[in-house]
Design a protein around this motif. Structure first.
Motif, PDB file in Angstrom:
ATOM      1  N   MET A  81       0.832  -1.204   0.000  1.00  0.00           N
ATOM      2  CA  MET A  81       0.000   0.000   0.000  1.00  0.00           C
ATOM      3  C   MET A  81       0.867   1.254   0.000  1.00  0.00           C
ATOM      4  N   LEU A  84       1.984   1.789  -3.498  1.00  0.00           N
ATOM      5  CA  LEU A  84       0.858   2.229  -4.332  1.00  0.00           C
ATOM      6  C   LEU A  84       0.566   3.710  -4.135  1.00  0.00           C
ATOM      7  N   CYS A  88       1.233   6.630  -7.019  1.00  0.00           N
ATOM      8  CA  CYS A  88       0.133   7.442  -7.559  1.00  0.00           C
ATOM      9  C   CYS A  88       0.354   8.934  -7.304  1.00  0.00           C
ATOM     10  N   TYR A 107      -7.229   6.380  -9.722  1.00  0.00           N
ATOM     11  CA  TYR A 107      -6.798   4.982  -9.610  1.00  0.00           C
ATOM     12  C   TYR A 107      -6.498   4.629  -8.152  1.00  0.00           C
ATOM     13  N   LEU A 108      -5.830   5.521  -7.441  1.00  0.00           N
ATOM     14  CA  LEU A 108      -5.522   5.292  -6.030  1.00  0.00           C
ATOM     15  C   LEU A 108      -6.802   5.161  -5.217  1.00  0.00           C
ATOM     16  N   GLN A 111      -8.423   1.811  -5.894  1.00  0.00           N
ATOM     17  CA  GLN A 111      -7.670   0.727  -5.267  1.00  0.00           C
ATOM     18  C   GLN A 111      -7.915   0.684  -3.758  1.00  0.00           C
ATOM     19  N   LEU A 114     -11.311  -0.888  -3.326  1.00  0.00           N
ATOM     20  CA  LEU A 114     -11.250  -2.320  -3.595  1.00  0.00           C
ATOM     21  C   LEU A 114     -10.490  -3.080  -2.510  1.00  0.00           C
ATOM     22  N   SER A 115      -9.542  -2.416  -1.846  1.00  0.00           N
ATOM     23  CA  SER A 115      -8.791  -3.095  -0.788  1.00  0.00           C
ATOM     24  C   SER A 115      -9.718  -3.534   0.335  1.00  0.00           C
ATOM     25  N   GLN A 118     -12.453  -6.216  -1.414  1.00  0.00           N
ATOM     26  CA  GLN A 118     -11.842  -7.519  -1.669  1.00  0.00           C
ATOM     27  C   GLN A 118     -11.585  -8.278  -0.378  1.00  0.00           C
TER      28      GLN A 118
END
Length: 229
Positions: A81, A84, A88, A107-108, A111, A114-115, A118
């Motif tokens: 992370m 990431l 970004c 995008y960040l 993500q 989604l973290s 998911q």
């Protein structure tokens, strides 16, 4: 929240997270101590907002050195992370136009969303998480140095079942928070408290600092999406 403010706040929190991570390496071997010291100095510059593009470029280089040295992230999810968020933010400074800045930060934000989702999905398809057994094992068999009082929670299966489903449901519905900024902020506060509890109980302090580094960006993203739609 403006894009510029979101980036600045994210860099301050990211800088603090990297500074904390760097202190750990200063207790290692000579090579780790040197890299840790360099990253700590760069983290301070990042928090101060001095030449962010150059500072983030240097931090990316040191991060890649660590990834190569340890053949992957040193500390799993928190290091992933960190990379990431750093990448970004670096791309947002490197972007030639506002459009590409927004792509990098968007995008960040996605993500980050989604973290959580998911994580909830992985849990809900796992029978042990649905039954609460997985959380029992976390408290009873955790490899982290937790107190005996904390381990006693393993003897409360009904409470842990409720906690398991609370975590699963929150993570699965987290994307819905993007529909409203107030709801999003409440969701982020809950998420931050969740990371804080993990830090206090299991010593997962890296997660507490690095995930909130992306929070200003997702708040900006939600407002930007609301403008479009």
């Amino acid at each position: 929240m403006t894009l510029e403010l979101a980036v600045r706040l994210a860099e301050i929190i990211l800088g603090f997270a990297i500074f904390q991570q760097s202190l750990e390496f200063m207790r290692g071997l000579a090579a780790e101590k040197t890299l840790g010291l360099i990253r700590a100095c760069l983290a301070i510059l990042l928090m101060l907002g001095l030449q962010p593009l150059l500072v983030e470029s240097a931090l990316l280089v040191t991060a890649l050195i660590f990834v190569t040295r340890y053949q992957g992230p040193y500390n799993g999810g928190s290091d992933t992370m960190t990379l990431l968020v750093l990448l970004c933010l670096w791309l947002s400074h490197l972007a030639p136009t506002r459009y590409w800045q927004e792509i990098a930060l968007g995008y960040l934000a996605l993500q980050l969303m989604l973290s959580y989702f998911q994580s909830g999905w992985v849990k809900v398809i796992n029978a042990q998480w649905r039954s609460g057994v997985a959380l029992q094992q976390v408290f009873a068999l955790s490899a982290y140095p937790v107190s005996e009082r904390v381990r006693l929670w393993a003897q409360r299966p009904q409470v842990l079942w409720v906690m398991s489903w609370g975590i699963i449901i929150f993570e699965l519905i987290f994307p819905l928070a993007l529909l409203n900024q107030t709801i999003l902020i409440i969701a982020l506060v809950i998420a931050a408290l969740f990371h804080l509890v993990n830090a206090c109980l299991f010593g997962l302090n890296r997660f507490f600092w690095i995930w909130p580094a992306a929070y200003p960006v997702i708040i900006w993203f939600q407002a930007r999406v609301a403008e479009v739609f």
